[in-house]
Design a protein around this motif. Structure first.
Motif, PDB file in Angstrom:
ATOM      1  N   GLY A  56       0.815  -1.214   0.000  1.00 52.67           N
ATOM      2  CA  GLY A  56       0.000   0.000   0.000  1.00 52.67           C
ATOM      3  C   GLY A  56       0.845   1.259   0.000  1.00 52.67           C
ATOM      4  N   GLU A  57       0.207   2.358  -0.393  1.00 51.47           N
ATOM      5  CA  GLU A  57       0.894   3.648  -0.454  1.00 51.47           C
ATOM      6  C   GLU A  57       0.179   4.733   0.327  1.00 51.47           C
ATOM      7  N   ASP A  58      -0.995   4.430   0.879  1.00 52.89           N
ATOM      8  CA  ASP A  58      -1.721   5.446   1.647  1.00 52.89           C
ATOM      9  C   ASP A  58      -2.459   4.773   2.795  1.00 52.89           C
ATOM     10  N   PHE A  59      -3.270   5.585   3.490  1.00 50.40           N
ATOM     11  CA  PHE A  59      -4.007   5.107   4.666  1.00 50.40           C
ATOM     12  C   PHE A  59      -5.514   5.177   4.438  1.00 50.40           C
ATOM     13  N   SER A  60      -5.942   5.119   3.197  1.00 45.13           N
ATOM     14  CA  SER A  60      -7.374   5.264   2.912  1.00 45.13           C
ATOM     15  C   SER A  60      -8.184   4.112   3.518  1.00 45.13           C
ATOM     16  N   ARG A  61      -7.675   2.898   3.434  1.00 42.32           N
ATOM     17  CA  ARG A  61      -8.415   1.762   3.993  1.00 42.32           C
ATOM     18  C   ARG A  61      -8.454   1.829   5.508  1.00 42.32           C
TER      19      ARG A  61
END
Length: 452
Positions: A340-345
């Motif tokens: 992953g590359e972000d914290f959206s989940r």
């Protein structure tokens, strides 16, 4: 613990197959004797030397006889392996005990015992066991140690049978194996005020009625069997029917521990790397909060949690806390980097939640820091331990570069209400834990003065 047994292969595959196996087990000495005997026999035939022929036959027959005797020897041996303990922290040692029992009516010859272990746990242990009498047993032990967390298989156990002359060697393997779990290091932590108290006295707690499924405090109608001392007379007069009070009980304190597992957020590898520090920090915080009676939840940047975890996390206190800690530590023992590359989940999984939020984060860019800052707008407070990969890889004596973006990310989190602590290389978690407690207590005091 595992146990298995084996006996002579000829019983299952026939005498011919067992003899072929024995011939394939000839040692270098046995092959040399056989080759020398054949060569001597050929030379004796060509030269007409009967004495040399007898020497050649003796040299050739000796390894064949040893192989035949070893093949036809009936051995029934059982083996047992015991791990003590089966779960150890990184850097800790476990003792492996091996027990061999001769359950046949005949004594065994010389036995060479070998257990297969991954190279991470140390050298492969080998033991030589003397003759074991019928019904006898032998016990040996060795230690394994790993600085890297994970699950490591032990076994299968192998036995080597040899003849007294060292001409032939047969190997038998047990079918069973065991698993050693190396969990992250857990650092004892002092009680912190930002974590509040368990069972309804910390931040983010609200009082809820004991009646399942209802959160309001409105008195309900009288039901057969209700205690008359719970009758609420004011509501009875108001509604014209008998009403009773609901019993209240404090809701258990909640905490979510967010672990950043993004591969691009950390640099380096090994037991002293930044990612291993973050995993150890998450494990320490979860175990500490479980012991204090919190309902804890482990969450990663991908939104995944511990298998078997309920919607409200694992409940702390009592005997269930030890089982919950075991499940969490087993999960963290094998956790690795995500793609992953972000914290959206993770942000979606935290939406609508309450209670304390403790995050262990790696490198953040501006967009990622903004997303994390939005997670802190929830009841119960938020604490972040942010690791700067550049600080973990450069020389400790080297000063940080001007306009350090890591400091800007910390300021962004603090402006959003987080208690954000920078994690330097080799920092002690217990000291940072107390530092975060002091900083959050100071912010709470300033807020109370502002309201006054």
């Amino acid at each position: 613990m595992s146990a298995a047994g084996w006996e002579r292969a000829a019983d299952e595959r026939g005498e011919a197959g067992g003899f072929r196996t024995a011939l394939a087990g000839l040692t270098t000495r046995g092959r040399s004797f056989l080759a020398a005997g054949i060569a001597a026999a050929i030379c004796a035939y060509v030269l007409g030397q009967s004495e040399l022929l007898r020497v050649g036959l003796l040299l050739a027959v000796l390894p064949l006889t040893c192989a035949t005797v070893l093949c036809r020897t009936r051995h029934r041996v059982t083996g047992t392996r015991t791990l003590d303990p089966a779960r150890v922290p990184a850097g800790g040692e476990a003792r492996v005990r091996l027990r061999m029992d001769n359950v046949s009516r005949l004594p065994t010859g010389l036995l060479m015992l070998q257990d297969r272990v991954p190279y991470v746990l140390g050298p492969r242990p080998r033991f030589v066991l003397d003759r074991v009498e019928p019904g006898g047993r032998r016990e040996v032990s060795y230690r394994v140690r790993s600085d890297l967390r994970g699950r490591y298989p032990l076994g299968p156990l192998q036995l080597r049978l040899t003849d007294p002359f060292g001409m032939c060697e047969l190997t038998r393997s047990f079918a069973e194996s065991d698993t050693l779990t190396v969990i992250p290091r857990v650092v004892p932590l002092a009680p912190a005020r930002f974590a509040g108290e368990a069972r309804g006295y910390g931040e983010g707690h609200r009082r809820a009625p004991a009646l399942a499924g209802e959160d309001d405090m409105i008195p309900r109608g009288y039901r057969y069997g209700d205690d008359l001392r719970r009758v609420h007379w004011r509501s009875t007069a108001r509604y014209g029917e008998l009403m009773v009070r609901r019993e209240e009980q404090p809701r258990r304190a909640r905490c979510t521990v967010l672990l950043d597992t993004r591969g691009g957020a950390y640099e380096g590898a090994g037991p002293d790397s930044a990612f291993e520090w973050a995993v150890s920090g998450a494990a320490s915080a979860l175990v500490h909060l479980l012991e204090r009676g919190f309902s804890v939840r482990l969450l990663t940047d991908t939104g995944s949690a511990v298998p078997g975890e309920s919607a409200e996390g694992f409940a702390g206190g009592g005997q269930d806390a030890a089982e919950a800690a075991g499940l969490i530590l087993d999960t963290l023992a094998v956790i690795g980097h995500s793609s992953g590359e972000d914290f959206s989940r993770a942000h979606e999984a935290l939406r609508g939640g309450e209670g304390l939020l403790i995050a262990f984060l790696g490198d953040l860019d501006e967009e990622q820091a903004t997303t994390v800052a939005g997670m802190g707008r929830r009841g119960g407070g938020a604490v972040a331990f942010v690791l700067d990969p550049a600080a973990w890889t450069r020389d400790p004596s080297e000063p940080p570069p001007p306009g350090d973006p890591h400091a800007e990310r910390l300021r962004l989190l603090r402006d959003a209400g987080w208690t954000a602590c920078a994690v330097p290389r080799g920092a002690a978690l217990d000291e940072l834990w107390q530092q975060a407690d002091r900083e959050r207590s100071g912010l709470a005091a300033v807020a109370r003065e502002a309201r006054a």
